[in-house]
Design a protein around this motif. Structure first.
Motif, mmCIF file in Angstrom:
data_model
loop_
_atom_site.group_PDB
_atom_site.id
_atom_site.type_symbol
_atom_site.label_atom_id
_atom_site.label_comp_id
_atom_site.label_asym_id
_atom_site.label_seq_id
_atom_site.Cartn_x
_atom_site.Cartn_y
_atom_site.Cartn_z
ATOM 1 N N MET A 113 0.838 -1.203 0.000
ATOM 2 C CA MET A 113 0.000 0.000 0.000
ATOM 3 C C MET A 113 0.873 1.254 0.000
ATOM 4 S SD MET A 113 -3.446 -0.277 2.214
ATOM 5 C CE MET A 113 -3.559 -2.046 1.870
ATOM 6 N N ALA A 114 0.434 2.289 -0.680
ATOM 7 C CA ALA A 114 1.273 3.478 -0.901
ATOM 8 C C ALA A 114 1.332 4.351 0.358
ATOM 9 C CB ALA A 114 0.739 4.267 -2.072
ATOM 10 N N GLU A 115 2.126 5.409 0.263
ATOM 11 C CA GLU A 115 2.314 6.351 1.368
ATOM 12 C C GLU A 115 1.005 7.064 1.724
ATOM 13 O OE1 GLU A 115 4.815 9.531 0.081
ATOM 14 O OE2 GLU A 115 3.892 9.613 -1.875
ATOM 15 N N ASN A 116 0.839 7.433 2.997
ATOM 16 C CA ASN A 116 -0.330 8.173 3.464
ATOM 17 C C ASN A 116 0.097 9.481 4.122
ATOM 18 O OD1 ASN A 116 -2.134 6.274 2.669
ATOM 19 N ND2 ASN A 116 -2.630 5.509 4.695
ATOM 20 N N PHE A 117 -0.859 10.423 4.172
ATOM 21 C CA PHE A 117 -0.659 11.661 4.911
ATOM 22 C C PHE A 117 -1.818 11.839 5.895
ATOM 23 C CE2 PHE A 117 1.486 12.078 0.916
ATOM 24 C CZ PHE A 117 2.644 12.783 1.196
ATOM 25 N N GLU A 118 -1.568 12.554 6.988
ATOM 26 C CA GLU A 118 -2.651 12.971 7.874
ATOM 27 C C GLU A 118 -2.826 14.474 7.723
ATOM 28 O OE1 GLU A 118 -1.752 12.475 12.048
ATOM 29 O OE2 GLU A 118 0.071 13.647 11.889
ATOM 30 N N ILE A 119 -4.053 14.952 7.907
ATOM 31 C CA ILE A 119 -4.301 16.400 7.902
ATOM 32 C C ILE A 119 -4.761 16.795 9.300
ATOM 33 C CG2 ILE A 119 -5.672 18.273 6.926
ATOM 34 C CD1 ILE A 119 -5.905 16.691 4.352
ATOM 35 N N VAL A 120 -4.004 17.676 9.953
ATOM 36 C CA VAL A 120 -4.406 18.161 11.274
ATOM 37 C C VAL A 120 -4.748 19.640 11.165
ATOM 38 C CG1 VAL A 120 -3.076 16.430 12.547
ATOM 39 C CG2 VAL A 120 -1.996 18.606 11.937
ATOM 40 N N GLU A 121 -5.621 20.082 12.078
ATOM 41 C CA GLU A 121 -6.095 21.464 12.036
ATOM 42 C C GLU A 121 -5.534 22.210 13.239
ATOM 43 O OE1 GLU A 121 -10.237 21.343 11.110
ATOM 44 O OE2 GLU A 121 -10.467 23.520 11.057
ATOM 45 N N ARG A 122 -4.863 23.312 12.997
ATOM 46 C CA ARG A 122 -4.228 24.085 14.055
ATOM 47 C C ARG A 122 -4.625 25.554 13.969
ATOM 48 N NH1 ARG A 122 0.166 20.980 16.194
ATOM 49 N NH2 ARG A 122 -0.840 18.935 16.332
ATOM 50 N N VAL A 123 -4.639 26.237 15.108
ATOM 51 C CA VAL A 123 -4.873 27.678 15.137
ATOM 52 C C VAL A 123 -3.629 28.348 15.687
ATOM 53 C CG1 VAL A 123 -6.314 29.550 15.994
ATOM 54 C CG2 VAL A 123 -7.330 27.315 15.527
ATOM 55 N N GLY A 124 -2.997 29.197 14.874
ATOM 56 C CA GLY A 124 -1.856 29.979 15.333
ATOM 57 C C GLY A 124 -2.335 31.353 15.765
ATOM 58 N N VAL A 125 -1.747 31.867 16.838
ATOM 59 C CA VAL A 125 -2.151 33.163 17.381
ATOM 60 C C VAL A 125 -0.937 34.086 17.371
ATOM 61 C CG1 VAL A 125 -3.088 34.360 19.393
ATOM 62 C CG2 VAL A 125 -3.865 32.047 18.849
ATOM 63 N N SER A 126 -1.141 35.329 16.912
ATOM 64 C CA SER A 126 -0.027 36.282 16.900
ATOM 65 C C SER A 126 -0.568 37.697 17.033
ATOM 66 C CB SER A 126 0.767 36.169 15.593
ATOM 67 O OG SER A 126 1.626 37.287 15.455
ATOM 68 N N SER A 127 0.149 38.518 17.767
ATOM 69 C CA SER A 127 -0.236 39.931 17.847
ATOM 70 C C SER A 127 0.571 40.757 16.846
ATOM 71 C CB SER A 127 -0.028 40.457 19.271
ATOM 72 O OG SER A 127 1.291 40.200 19.671
ATOM 73 N N VAL A 128 1.412 40.093 16.059
ATOM 74 C CA VAL A 128 2.259 40.815 15.102
ATOM 75 C C VAL A 128 1.597 40.890 13.720
ATOM 76 C CG1 VAL A 128 4.502 40.828 13.949
ATOM 77 C CG2 VAL A 128 4.336 40.101 16.353
ATOM 78 N N SER A 129 1.255 39.721 13.135
ATOM 79 C CA SER A 129 0.722 39.726 11.770
ATOM 80 C C SER A 129 0.066 38.389 11.474
ATOM 81 C CB SER A 129 1.850 39.956 10.753
ATOM 82 O OG SER A 129 2.699 38.818 10.728
ATOM 83 N N ILE A 130 -0.712 38.345 10.374
ATOM 84 C CA ILE A 130 -1.315 37.102 9.921
ATOM 85 C C ILE A 130 -0.229 36.097 9.550
ATOM 86 C CG2 ILE A 130 -2.659 36.096 8.026
ATOM 87 C CD1 ILE A 130 -4.401 38.632 8.080
ATOM 88 N N SER A 131 0.813 36.548 8.871
ATOM 89 C CA SER A 131 1.918 35.654 8.506
ATOM 90 C C SER A 131 2.533 35.010 9.735
ATOM 91 C CB SER A 131 3.013 36.444 7.768
ATOM 92 O OG SER A 131 2.553 36.876 6.531
ATOM 93 N N ASP A 132 2.701 35.800 10.771
ATOM 94 C CA ASP A 132 3.308 35.278 11.991
ATOM 95 C C ASP A 132 2.410 34.209 12.622
ATOM 96 O OD1 ASP A 132 5.675 35.655 13.644
ATOM 97 O OD2 ASP A 132 4.238 36.142 15.228
ATOM 98 N N ALA A 133 1.088 34.412 12.547
ATOM 99 C CA ALA A 133 0.161 33.415 13.092
ATOM 100 C C ALA A 133 0.217 32.130 12.268
ATOM 101 C CB ALA A 133 -1.264 33.989 13.111
ATOM 102 N N ILE A 134 0.318 32.263 10.942
ATOM 103 C CA ILE A 134 0.440 31.073 10.085
ATOM 104 C C ILE A 134 1.717 30.305 10.441
ATOM 105 C CG2 ILE A 134 0.812 30.281 7.705
ATOM 106 C CD1 ILE A 134 -0.886 32.683 6.772
ATOM 107 N N LYS A 135 2.822 31.043 10.532
ATOM 108 C CA LYS A 135 4.099 30.389 10.860
ATOM 109 C C LYS A 135 4.016 29.671 12.199
ATOM 110 C CE LYS A 135 7.015 33.514 8.227
ATOM 111 N NZ LYS A 135 7.513 34.889 8.280
ATOM 112 N N SER A 136 3.385 30.309 13.172
ATOM 113 C CA SER A 136 3.275 29.702 14.495
ATOM 114 C C SER A 136 2.540 28.353 14.411
ATOM 115 C CB SER A 136 2.530 30.650 15.439
ATOM 116 O OG SER A 136 2.343 30.065 16.691
ATOM 117 N N ALA A 137 1.434 28.332 13.631
ATOM 118 C CA ALA A 137 0.659 27.085 13.496
ATOM 119 C C ALA A 137 1.462 26.024 12.749
ATOM 120 C CB ALA A 137 -0.661 27.378 12.768
ATOM 121 N N VAL A 138 2.121 26.424 11.649
ATOM 122 C CA VAL A 138 2.830 25.451 10.827
ATOM 123 C C VAL A 138 4.062 24.913 11.548
ATOM 124 C CG1 VAL A 138 4.140 25.131 8.689
ATOM 125 C CG2 VAL A 138 1.993 26.408 8.647
#
Lengths: 66, 66, 66, 66, 66, 66, 66, 66, 66, 66, 66, 66
Positions: free
Chosen positions: D1-26
């Motif tokens: 059977m081939a490779e699998n991936f999981e998808i998880v859902e995260r919320v990043g929080v930042s008082s600096v910027s949207i990019s910073d919140a994305i980075k925090s979550a990732v």
């Protein structure tokens, strides 16, 4: 392999009616290739300077390829 | 019959910022025809080999026909 | 500015299978430009005159620009 | 059977910027397993006590399994 | 980098009420980590053998990480 | 009966950045009533005459009543 | 030209039940103008300090104008 | 309080068929806990170097909790 | 060929509670054929003349055929 | 900070036509503030006692703020 | 007045393949009235006792009236 | 238990106008049972052989049971 279609997205604009805006989008898309079907996606508009409504209707148009 | 617009879908890629990816998609689409408006549809990305984020932003772009 | 992709929407038609309809749409889109990815958007069909199903599958195809 | 991936859902929080919140979550999700891709799902926020915006960005993260 | 949250999806089942199914899902998710918020996503159910309704409620639960 | 909130929909416009457009919408809504939370709903824009992008960001804003 | 309605969006909060949160939102909106109909849009909540659930229910409310 | 389920999101990859990709995702998720149901969420793919299609199918999997 | 189900859409109305409206829709649909499952699709209502809420709940009901 | 818009939701009612219901909603919203754009959100209706259709069209209206 | 169609929603079940489940739903609906088109709406399933997948595919079927 | 409604889905076809297609669907559904309300779900069409547009409008129709 069987026949294919492409779907292109067009916005027709008319100060007359929604139907006229749909026709404008569909007949514009038909100048380049035969139109097999269309689907109305969004109906927006604005109030023109003379107080008339101007309709902006987004239409997906299916066209036969090849 | 009145003026029409086409809507094309583009993905801009940037390792700098989401804004930069949007600009890449919009200005790329503008090389061929005047851009009337755009709408951000999806913001994805990946972690590049150097650990930086690479942003892949899908944009619908409205362009005037004729 | 970084690389861009375009997303085009195609409908593949097959009387054999859904997979065959997807392949028809993707390989048709690939004749013009390299295909980076695809996504199945809609699976419709009709009953052909001989009683077989005809599959009409809408696929969004991402292609590298430039 | 081939490779699998999981998808998880995260919320990043930042008082600096949207990019910073994305980075925090990732980058938080990357501590546990390699991140193959991410997609921004929702951008919310609140006005902090000092009048600054606090960004809360929901990100779906694809991670390779096994 | 600021605080993160994870969002997990749970289905609570109850033959008493929708509220009871929500509580079951939320308090189950709370056993492992503090629950910051929840959102009801889907309300389904079936008719049990004794003719009562059994409620199956899908809930997204936000939990503080770290 | 417990506390209530209203949700109003605003569009912030900025030629600087998406963040600036969000702030414009949120701080405009905050002049009338305290803002409890906001959510970015749509990110559109146009190419201004000088070639810069103008961002038009739709934000839902939750405000405490009474 | 015929009668018009406005649709306003309200969030009712209750620590008792979802029904109580709906009533709070609807009766709050009814203080200002007659309510013609309502629709439940979102059911969220949090776990209060005493371990009880607090329900936050978003309701669209149709009210007759003029 | 009654039984609970968790819903996890998995992506199965296969160069054979969509069915094979679904099976890969479901049977991978089943190694850890009994699978009660699954739902196909997204069907994507890419053209592999040898010209074959590689299918990437996202599946939500419901699993019974403890 | 295996067993089939039909899905019918019903609206239950109750001045007592949302649960009562769901039951009304499900048990009405059950008079004609066995109900395998149901899903709540929409929760609307109005303010009755006596000031009580009347709930109108749309339910999709799966029923076994043949 | 740049200019802002508010988006309000209105339902126009007409026994003549859908266009007439749209106009009713838009021109009603225009009495209070200049209308920059509108978007048709939902088209419903009922059969009136005389057998004519009554159209109820929901429109989102963008209005320029202060 | 022109021809009309009805759209009915069916779930086909098959332990063989998704295609087989689609055919089961479409041919079942065709026993009562001619089928003009169909659209696959949802693909779910479960793991049967023998470890095989059972596919449950929801299909909307358009049938000509009168 | 209170009154119930069923919701049926119909497609009206007209070469005259969208309104005519809606009326065709609604009045067809009304022959069997009283129609309480309707909602336009989808507006599609094709270009007929004579170059006129043929409108195919999908309508959900609520009808009183019992």
């Amino acid at each position: 392999m069987a026949e294919n279609f492409e779907i292109v997205e067009r916005v027709g604009v008319s100060s007359v009616s929604i139907s006229d805006a749909i026709k404008s989008a569909v007949f514009g898309a038909r100048k380049e290739r035969p139109v097999a079907w269309f689907e109305v996606i969004q109906q927006r508009g604005r109030v023109a300077d003379n107080g008339d409504l101007e309709y902006q209707v987004t239409v997906k148009v299916g066209r036969k390829l090849g």
